[in-house]
Design a protein around this motif. Structure first.
Motif, PDB file in Angstrom:
ATOM      1  N   PRO A 250       0.800  -1.240   0.000  1.00  0.00           N
ATOM      2  CA  PRO A 250       0.000   0.000   0.000  1.00  0.00           C
ATOM      3  C   PRO A 250       0.827   1.282   0.000  1.00  0.00           C
ATOM      4  O   PRO A 250       0.415   2.287  -0.581  1.00  0.00           O
ATOM      5  CB  PRO A 250      -0.837  -0.127   1.283  1.00  0.00           C
ATOM      6  CG  PRO A 250      -0.943  -1.590   1.527  1.00  0.00           C
ATOM      7  CD  PRO A 250       0.359  -2.173   1.064  1.00  0.00           C
ATOM      8  N   GLU A 251       1.989   1.279   0.659  1.00  0.00           N
ATOM      9  CA  GLU A 251       2.779   2.507   0.760  1.00  0.00           C
ATOM     10  C   GLU A 251       3.765   2.676  -0.400  1.00  0.00           C
ATOM     11  O   GLU A 251       4.360   3.734  -0.554  1.00  0.00           O
ATOM     12  CB  GLU A 251       3.544   2.540   2.083  1.00  0.00           C
ATOM     13  CG  GLU A 251       2.656   2.672   3.314  1.00  0.00           C
ATOM     14  CD  GLU A 251       3.471   2.785   4.593  1.00  0.00           C
ATOM     15  OE1 GLU A 251       4.563   2.200   4.648  1.00  0.00           O
ATOM     16  OE2 GLU A 251       3.021   3.472   5.512  1.00  0.00           O
ATOM     17  N   ASP A 252       3.957   1.624  -1.206  1.00  0.00           N
ATOM     18  CA  ASP A 252       4.922   1.704  -2.299  1.00  0.00           C
ATOM     19  C   ASP A 252       4.503   2.743  -3.330  1.00  0.00           C
ATOM     20  O   ASP A 252       3.315   3.021  -3.521  1.00  0.00           O
ATOM     21  CB  ASP A 252       5.080   0.346  -2.987  1.00  0.00           C
ATOM     22  CG  ASP A 252       5.759  -0.677  -2.084  1.00  0.00           C
ATOM     23  OD1 ASP A 252       6.394  -0.267  -1.101  1.00  0.00           O
ATOM     24  OD2 ASP A 252       5.643  -1.889  -2.376  1.00  0.00           O
ATOM     25  N   LYS A 253       5.513   3.298  -4.009  1.00  0.00           N
ATOM     26  CA  LYS A 253       5.262   4.260  -5.073  1.00  0.00           C
ATOM     27  C   LYS A 253       5.548   3.598  -6.420  1.00  0.00           C
ATOM     28  O   LYS A 253       6.581   2.946  -6.589  1.00  0.00           O
ATOM     29  CB  LYS A 253       6.149   5.496  -4.910  1.00  0.00           C
ATOM     30  CG  LYS A 253       5.876   6.308  -3.654  1.00  0.00           C
ATOM     31  CD  LYS A 253       6.805   7.506  -3.574  1.00  0.00           C
ATOM     32  CE  LYS A 253       6.538   8.335  -2.323  1.00  0.00           C
ATOM     33  NZ  LYS A 253       7.480   9.493  -2.235  1.00  0.00           N
ATOM     34  N   VAL A 254       4.620   3.771  -7.370  1.00  0.00           N
ATOM     35  CA  VAL A 254       4.783   3.221  -8.709  1.00  0.00           C
ATOM     36  C   VAL A 254       4.709   4.370  -9.704  1.00  0.00           C
ATOM     37  O   VAL A 254       3.784   5.182  -9.672  1.00  0.00           O
ATOM     38  CB  VAL A 254       3.703   2.163  -9.023  1.00  0.00           C
ATOM     39  CG1 VAL A 254       3.892   1.633 -10.438  1.00  0.00           C
ATOM     40  CG2 VAL A 254       3.760   1.018  -8.031  1.00  0.00           C
ATOM     41  N   LYS A 255       5.674   4.404 -10.584  1.00  0.00           N
ATOM     42  CA  LYS A 255       5.724   5.442 -11.605  1.00  0.00           C
ATOM     43  C   LYS A 255       5.989   4.786 -12.955  1.00  0.00           C
ATOM     44  O   LYS A 255       6.958   4.049 -13.074  1.00  0.00           O
ATOM     45  CB  LYS A 255       6.845   6.432 -11.271  1.00  0.00           C
ATOM     46  CG  LYS A 255       6.936   7.619 -12.212  1.00  0.00           C
ATOM     47  CD  LYS A 255       8.074   8.545 -11.785  1.00  0.00           C
ATOM     48  CE  LYS A 255       8.197   9.735 -12.728  1.00  0.00           C
ATOM     49  NZ  LYS A 255       9.324  10.618 -12.342  1.00  0.00           N
TER      50      LYS A 255
END
Length: 345
Positions: free
Chosen positions: A132-137
């Motif tokens: 949930p806290e991960d960042k995806v770009k």
């Protein structure tokens, strides 16, 4: 007239009544063959992106009709329905071409060919778990395009307890019986102590932010209380009253013009001359110009009125050196604590 053998055979069949059945049989055969042709020939639609191709074929499966249409597939391309599926009339075959995509995550980089439609589908297909806290770009729901680079930043956190000093406040109070420039500490300040809980946020293992979650005071700070003087007049033992702008507590020493004090003898052209060029006499004070500017008028307790007109290598900071006419007087004055009043203009 020459005889025509084929014609004669037809006339013979006609006379015997056999011609009509043969014609009917031939027509029936043609109808049956035409029906079989139509029955076994299929209309197939092949869709690849925006391109639509209509194909008529007697082939039996998807793979064969694609070969018939001259369509070449790469190993990662997706064909729906599958290549081994049997063809049916009106079937639509959809081809999705695989495109190259780079995924950067967990300290490594991989290059893949994919037919997935969105970033989320690609990552799920490659087995990447997104917390949930991960960042995806780019964003997980963004559509895939050729040569896209997808970055996953792993975000974690932990709670850390630490202590922090609480600075004390300085409270200043007037004292109308204290001379101006003099301060007196009534109560010493004490720093307090606080326990702080932080939420420490890490991105790929590196701390990027520290948020205060809670604070708990263990010891309250104690204010420092100072009194400062407001009296700006002073009366000497001779009942002389003067105004001053500030007063300094200093260490005073004494010197004369002689060699023991200045290193100069009476034959020296600079004998008895101060660093400002005036003649040394009683009332001349040697000071540190950073503390008392040269030319400042002074009153020194135990000495009297003076002017800051000389400097010395040993006169630094909170020191003042007072001129006396003789070495004996200088020795008698010695070293003592004095108050130095900076006289008002």
């Amino acid at each position: 007239m020459e005889e025509n053998p084929p014609l004669m055979r037809v006339q013979h069949l006609f006379r015997k009544g056999l011609f009509l059945p043969l014609v009917v049989g031939a027509l029936i055969a043609i109808v049956i063959l035409s029906g079989l042709y139509i029955y076994y020939q299929k209309q197939i639609t092949i869709i690849e992106g925006d391109n639509v191709l209509q194909v008529k074929t007697f082939k039996q499966d998807v793979k064969s009709v694609l070969e018939q249409a001259g369509i070449e597939l790469n190993s990662n391309d997706l064909v729906e329905p599958g290549l081994d599926k049997r063809l049916t009339e009106g079937m639509e075959i959809k081809i999705s071409r695989a495109v190259p995509v780079v995924i950067e995550a967990d300290g490594s980089q991989i290059e893949i060919m994919t037919v997935k439609n969105t970033v989320r589908e690609v990552l799920e297909g490659e087995g990447f778990v997104i917390n949930p806290e991960d960042k995806v770009k780019p964003e997980p729901d963004d559509e895939i395009c050729p040569n896209m680079s997808i970055e996953i930043t792993r975000v974690t956190h932990e709670f850390v307890n630490d202590t922090k000093k609480i600075p004390y406040k300085l409270i200043k109070k007037k004292n109308e019986s204290l001379e101006k420039g003099i301060t007196r500490v009534i109560q010493q300040g004490k720093e307090g102590l606080m326990e702080v809980t932080y939420k420490v946020i890490f991105e790929d293992g590196e701390e990027v932010e520290r948020l205060v979650v809670s604070e708990n005071v263990i010891n309250e700070p104690q204010d420092k209380i100072e009194e400062y003087g407001t009296v700006d007049t002073f009366t000497t033992s001779r009942n002389e009253t003067f105004r001053f702008s500030r007063v300094l507590n200093m260490i005073a020493t004494a010197y004369d013009a002689g060699e023991k004090s200045t290193g100069k003898s009476p034959g020296d052209p600079n004998y008895g001359i101060t660093s400002t060029g005036v003649k040394a006499k009683r009332g001349i004070a040697s000071v540190d110009p950073k503390v008392i500017p040269l030319g400042t008028r002074l009153y020194v307790t135990g000495y009297g009125f003076a002017i800051a007109a000389d400097t010395g290598s040993s006169v630094k900071g909170n020191r003042i050196d007072l001129f006396h006419e003789t070495y004996k007087e200088a020795m008698q004055f010695g070293r003592r604590k004095v108050k130095v009043y900076i006289l008002a203009e």
